[in-house]
Write an enzyme that holds these catalytic residues in place. Sequence first.
Site, short mmCIF file in Angstrom:
data_model
loop_
_atom_site.label_atom_id
_atom_site.label_comp_id
_atom_site.label_asym_id
_atom_site.label_seq_id
_atom_site.Cartn_x
_atom_site.Cartn_y
_atom_site.Cartn_z
N ASP A 18 -0.27 -77.43 -4.30
CA ASP A 18 -0.50 -76.75 -5.70
C ASP A 18 -1.15 -77.82 -6.57
O ASP A 18 -0.65 -78.94 -6.89
CB ASP A 18 0.69 -76.19 -6.09
CG ASP A 18 0.37 -75.33 -7.36
OD1 ASP A 18 0.39 -74.00 -6.98
OD2 ASP A 18 -0.09 -75.65 -8.49
N ILE A 19 -2.35 -77.55 -7.47
CA ILE A 19 -2.83 -78.28 -8.23
C ILE A 19 -2.06 -78.67 -9.42
O ILE A 19 -2.37 -79.68 -10.15
CB ILE A 19 -4.31 -77.73 -8.78
CG1 ILE A 19 -5.34 -78.71 -9.20
CG2 ILE A 19 -3.89 -76.68 -9.82
CD1 ILE A 19 -6.64 -78.10 -9.40
N ASN A 28 5.15 -64.52 -5.64
CA ASN A 28 5.02 -63.85 -7.00
C ASN A 28 4.01 -62.50 -7.05
O ASN A 28 3.07 -62.50 -6.28
CB ASN A 28 4.56 -64.84 -8.15
CG ASN A 28 5.11 -65.95 -8.75
OD1 ASN A 28 6.38 -65.77 -8.76
ND2 ASN A 28 4.74 -67.17 -8.79
N GLY A 82 4.31 -63.65 -12.99
CA GLY A 82 3.33 -64.90 -13.27
C GLY A 82 2.33 -64.88 -12.18
O GLY A 82 1.76 -65.97 -12.22
N HIS A 85 0.10 -65.78 -1.45
CA HIS A 85 0.25 -67.20 -1.25
C HIS A 85 1.83 -67.38 -1.55
O HIS A 85 2.50 -66.53 -2.18
CB HIS A 85 -0.28 -68.11 -2.16
CG HIS A 85 -0.28 -67.51 -3.87
ND1 HIS A 85 -1.16 -66.40 -4.10
CD2 HIS A 85 0.48 -67.95 -4.75
CE1 HIS A 85 -0.84 -66.35 -5.31
NE2 HIS A 85 0.17 -67.14 -5.66
N HIS A 116 4.67 -69.91 -2.11
CA HIS A 116 4.82 -71.16 -2.80
C HIS A 116 6.20 -71.78 -2.07
O HIS A 116 7.20 -71.10 -1.55
CB HIS A 116 5.47 -71.01 -4.31
CG HIS A 116 4.47 -70.36 -5.02
ND1 HIS A 116 3.64 -71.25 -6.19
CD2 HIS A 116 3.83 -69.28 -5.44
CE1 HIS A 116 2.78 -70.40 -6.63
NE2 HIS A 116 3.10 -69.24 -6.54
P1 AMP Z 1 0.58 -67.67 -8.88
O1 AMP Z 1 0.96 -67.98 -10.30
O2 AMP Z 1 1.93 -67.14 -7.95
O3 AMP Z 1 -0.53 -66.55 -8.55
O4 AMP Z 1 0.37 -69.01 -8.18
C1 AMP Z 1 -0.98 -69.59 -8.13
C2 AMP Z 1 -0.93 -70.99 -8.19
O5 AMP Z 1 -1.96 -71.63 -7.72
C3 AMP Z 1 -0.42 -71.91 -9.15
O6 AMP Z 1 0.85 -72.46 -8.93
C4 AMP Z 1 -1.56 -72.72 -9.54
O7 AMP Z 1 -1.22 -73.84 -9.92
C5 AMP Z 1 -2.28 -72.78 -8.22
N1 AMP Z 1 -3.56 -73.06 -8.32
C6 AMP Z 1 -4.56 -72.44 -8.97
N2 AMP Z 1 -5.76 -73.15 -8.48
C7 AMP Z 1 -5.59 -73.87 -7.74
C8 AMP Z 1 -6.46 -75.03 -6.71
N3 AMP Z 1 -7.77 -75.21 -7.28
N4 AMP Z 1 -5.86 -75.74 -5.92
C9 AMP Z 1 -4.48 -75.72 -5.76
N5 AMP Z 1 -3.86 -74.61 -6.21
C10 AMP Z 1 -4.29 -74.17 -7.37
#
Ligand code: AMP
Length: 126
Positions: A42-43, A99, A105, A112, A114
């Site tokens: 995760d970024i 989520n 959130g 995805h 987590h």
């Molecule tokens: P959610 O909030 O459950 O939809 O999770 C989306 C996740 O994607 C968040 O934890 C973000 O930090 C992560 N995210 C968004 N853009 C990127 C990216 N380019 N590379 C890796 N993770 C990302």
Amino acid sequence: MPASPAAGTFGGVSDCLFCRILEGDVPSEEVLATEGVYAFRDINPQAPTHVLVIPREHIESADTVEAHHGDVLAEMVLAAQRVARADGIVDGGYRLVWNVGDDAGNTVPHLHLHVLGGRRMAWPPG
Ligand code: AMP
Ligand code: ZN
């Protein structure tokens, strides 16, 4: 099919961030790749281990999962197990999170899982 993000998606959506990661158009830090799923860091990590496991097929969320997705869902959980073992967080414990929707959130509309671990986590979640 090569086991890499460049293997792409099954029916990818061109404006979907995670489909673009699967296509290699957006960089990501690979953790593992299988025929059906891809895992990357995760970024914006919320724990020492914070990995996202995604299906190569564009599925919008857990709320749009259908019975025929069973195999890829199992592959996602098996990938999460492998991530946890590789990062050494099995003994300490880890959290798997899907989520769904605004109140949870959810920000990226591509399913995805987590994988979070490496620190003590609170319950209930915030
Ligand atoms: P959610 O909030 O459950 O939809 O999770 C989306 C996740 O994607 C968040 O934890 C973000 O930090 C992560 N995210 C968004 N853009 C990127 C990216 N380019 N590379 C890796 N993770 C990302
Ligand atoms: Zn997608």
